[in-house]
Design an enzyme around this catalytic site. Structure first.
Site, PDB file in Angstrom:
ATOM      1  N   LEU A   1      68.668 -21.597   5.513  1.00 12.93           N
ATOM      2  CA  LEU A   1      68.596 -22.558   6.618  1.00 12.93           C
ATOM      3  C   LEU A   1      67.428 -23.491   6.373  1.00 12.93           C
ATOM      4  O   LEU A   1      66.295 -23.039   6.171  1.00 12.93           O
ATOM      5  CB  LEU A   1      68.418 -21.819   7.947  1.00 12.93           C
ATOM      6  CG  LEU A   1      68.191 -22.684   9.187  1.00 12.93           C
ATOM      7  CD1 LEU A   1      69.388 -23.595   9.450  1.00 12.93           C
ATOM      8  CD2 LEU A   1      67.926 -21.793  10.404  1.00 12.93           C
TER       9      LEU A   1
ATOM     10  N   ILE B   1      64.407 -19.490   4.292  1.00  9.16           N
ATOM     11  CA  ILE B   1      64.083 -20.798   4.843  1.00  9.16           C
ATOM     12  C   ILE B   1      64.001 -21.799   3.700  1.00  9.16           C
ATOM     13  O   ILE B   1      63.268 -21.589   2.729  1.00  9.16           O
ATOM     14  CB  ILE B   1      62.755 -20.772   5.617  1.00  9.16           C
ATOM     15  CG1 ILE B   1      62.810 -19.748   6.759  1.00  9.16           C
ATOM     16  CG2 ILE B   1      62.434 -22.164   6.148  1.00  9.16           C
ATOM     17  CD1 ILE B   1      63.845 -20.043   7.814  1.00  9.16           C
ATOM     18  N   LYS B   2      64.759 -22.894   3.814  1.00  9.23           N
ATOM     19  CA  LYS B   2      64.763 -23.920   2.770  1.00  9.23           C
ATOM     20  C   LYS B   2      63.662 -24.944   3.036  1.00  9.23           C
ATOM     21  O   LYS B   2      63.584 -25.509   4.125  1.00  9.23           O
ATOM     22  CB  LYS B   2      66.112 -24.634   2.703  1.00  9.23           C
ATOM     23  CG  LYS B   2      67.232 -23.768   2.154  1.00  9.23           C
ATOM     24  CD  LYS B   2      68.555 -24.519   2.091  1.00  9.23           C
ATOM     25  CE  LYS B   2      68.636 -25.430   0.902  1.00  9.23           C
ATOM     26  NZ  LYS B   2      70.002 -26.019   0.756  1.00  9.23           N
ATOM     27  N   ILE B   3      62.854 -25.164   2.012  1.00  9.01           N
ATOM     28  CA  ILE B   3      61.752 -26.122   2.092  1.00  9.01           C
ATOM     29  C   ILE B   3      61.876 -27.091   0.925  1.00  9.01           C
ATOM     30  O   ILE B   3      61.963 -26.651  -0.229  1.00  9.01           O
ATOM     31  CB  ILE B   3      60.391 -25.405   2.044  1.00  9.01           C
ATOM     32  CG1 ILE B   3      60.250 -24.468   3.246  1.00  9.01           C
ATOM     33  CG2 ILE B   3      59.243 -26.411   1.996  1.00  9.01           C
ATOM     34  CD1 ILE B   3      58.976 -23.642   3.223  1.00  9.01           C
TER      35      ILE B   3
ATOM     36  N   ASN C   1      63.792 -20.536   0.098  1.00  8.33           N
ATOM     37  CA  ASN C   1      64.643 -21.235  -0.861  1.00  8.33           C
ATOM     38  C   ASN C   1      64.037 -22.627  -1.005  1.00  8.33           C
ATOM     39  O   ASN C   1      64.045 -23.404  -0.067  1.00  8.33           O
ATOM     40  CB  ASN C   1      66.079 -21.308  -0.330  1.00  8.33           C
ATOM     41  CG  ASN C   1      67.011 -22.127  -1.208  1.00  8.33           C
ATOM     42  OD1 ASN C   1      66.589 -22.918  -2.039  1.00  8.33           O
ATOM     43  ND2 ASN C   1      68.309 -21.957  -1.003  1.00  8.33           N
TER      44      ASN C   1
END
Length: 373
Positions: free
Chosen positions: A109, A140-142, A163
């Site tokens: 996400l 968590i997508k950064i 991620n």
């Protein structure tokens, strides 16, 4: 004995993740079917994916009605809808997560793309999303922007799986892996269990060919045109060598001894955009141990139907990949400019999708509000 191309791909050490998520996939049982029938062991989402999912509001009607009755703000509605979808997907993948000891079964996400250049906002939202979804197999997508790099370290330091997305250059990939190592070292110091934390580095593929090919065609010489379709695979192969180098150091060995697992390369943007190329190009040519390939459904179906494997296609190819980039430079391709353009476009694309998502939800809430009835 081999069963299917996707089974062979999995056996070769490539984790198959789906690059798509929607309420329809969740409620219809499609996501569970992909796990059972097509060896899918993870799923990724991004603002564009949610924008497309919410464009068809039928599957979200009941929740939208409830949000409208409660007078929820647009921002709160988007947050509730997207985190609900991701939480349900995490539950569907929970058995995979358990069976693989946390290596797979992950659902990603992304933070609000409007925070891509704001470290503090990225960290705060990542922590909030982690608590809101409240599932151990969440990632968590950064974005791997310069401002995202310190956020990666700080979020990992909180014991949160990450991620890292929108990586286009090998140099940025190295910086991402360094941010990962620093974050895991801080997580260990903070008392977190490293063995339950996961991370992938999402290295974008097809967009590199699209941008480089456009420039090669503008140059137009025979030497330039002969290099079309070579940049993306070579770029990813160099990234894999950087991964091998990073995770063979003493610094990593110390973290591994404390229970950490590697930050695997994830091949993203693997849908082939140029119809002149094989539709499974960015799967077949990037088979390597301990990697992830996150595919749009069309690519997944294409590989399931006629995908071919020729063993490890990446290990030992760094020198040849380097020669490709030397040739690109010789014909006039500024690869650093390519990477910067792609990063800027990637952030802009996700910001636009997020804005469109907010507009879509705003319209739906207005239509369903008690004042309209």
């Amino acid at each position: 004995m081999s069963t299917t191309p996707l089974a062979d791909l999995s056996a070769a050490g490539v984790s198959v993740w789906l690059d798509d998520l929607s309420r329809q996939r969740i409620m219809s049982g499609n996501l569970a079917e992909l796990i059972e029938q097509k060896h899918v062991v993870g799923v990724t989402s991004n603002p564009s994916i949610f924008q497309a999912a919410l464009a068809d509001a039928d599957h979200y009607a009941e929740q939208l009605d409830d949000l409208a009755r409660r007078g929820a703000s647009v921002e709160d509605a988007v947050r509730e809808i997207t985190t609900d979808d991701v939480r349900h997907a995490c539950d569907i993948f929970r058995n995979v997560y358990t069976e693989t000891a946390g290596k797979d079964g992950r659902v990603s996400l992304e933070v609000d793309p409007r925070s891509a250049h704001d470290t503090e906002k990225t960290v705060a939202e990542a922590v909030d999303l982690w608590k809101t979804v409240d599932r151990p197999n969440l990632m968590i997508k950064i974005p791997a922007t310069p401002e995202g790099l310190p956020a990666i370290t700080r979020v990992l330091a909180e014991g949160i799986s990450v991620n890292v997305t929108l990586i286009f250059s090998v140099d940025r990939h190295r910086a991402v892996m360094d941010a990962f190592l620093a974050g895991m070292e801080q997580a260990r110091s903070n008392g977190h269990d490293l063995s339950v934390m996961g991370s992938v580095a999402s290295f974008f593929v097809s967009r590199v060919d699209s941008e480089v090919d456009k420039r090669l065609e503008a140059i137009g010489t025979d030497a330039a045109l002969a290099l079309r379709g070579t940049a993306a695979v070579a770029n990813a192969r160099l990234a894999y060598q950087a991964y091998l180098d990073t995770f063979s150091t003493e610094r990593w060995a110390t973290l591994k001894g404390a229970g950490a697992t590697v930050q695997r390369p994830l091949w993203a943007s693997t849908g082939v955009k140029n119809k002149a190329y094989p539709d499974t190009l960015y799967v077949t040519e990037l088979v390597a141990p301990d990697t992830v390939n996150t595919m749009p459904e069309a690519t997944l179906d294409a590989f399931a139907d006629h995908g071919e494997l020729h063993g490890d296609a990446v290990s030992g190819t760094a020198d040849a990949a380097g020669e490709v980039f030397a040739a690109l430079s010789d014909v006039g391709i500024d690869v650093d400019d390519v990477y910067q353009v792609l990063e800027d476009e990637g952030v802009d694309k996700f910001e636009k999708a997020w804005t469109e998502l907010l507009e879509t939800i705003s319209e739906q809430l207005t239509r369903r509000s008690p004042e309209q009835s």
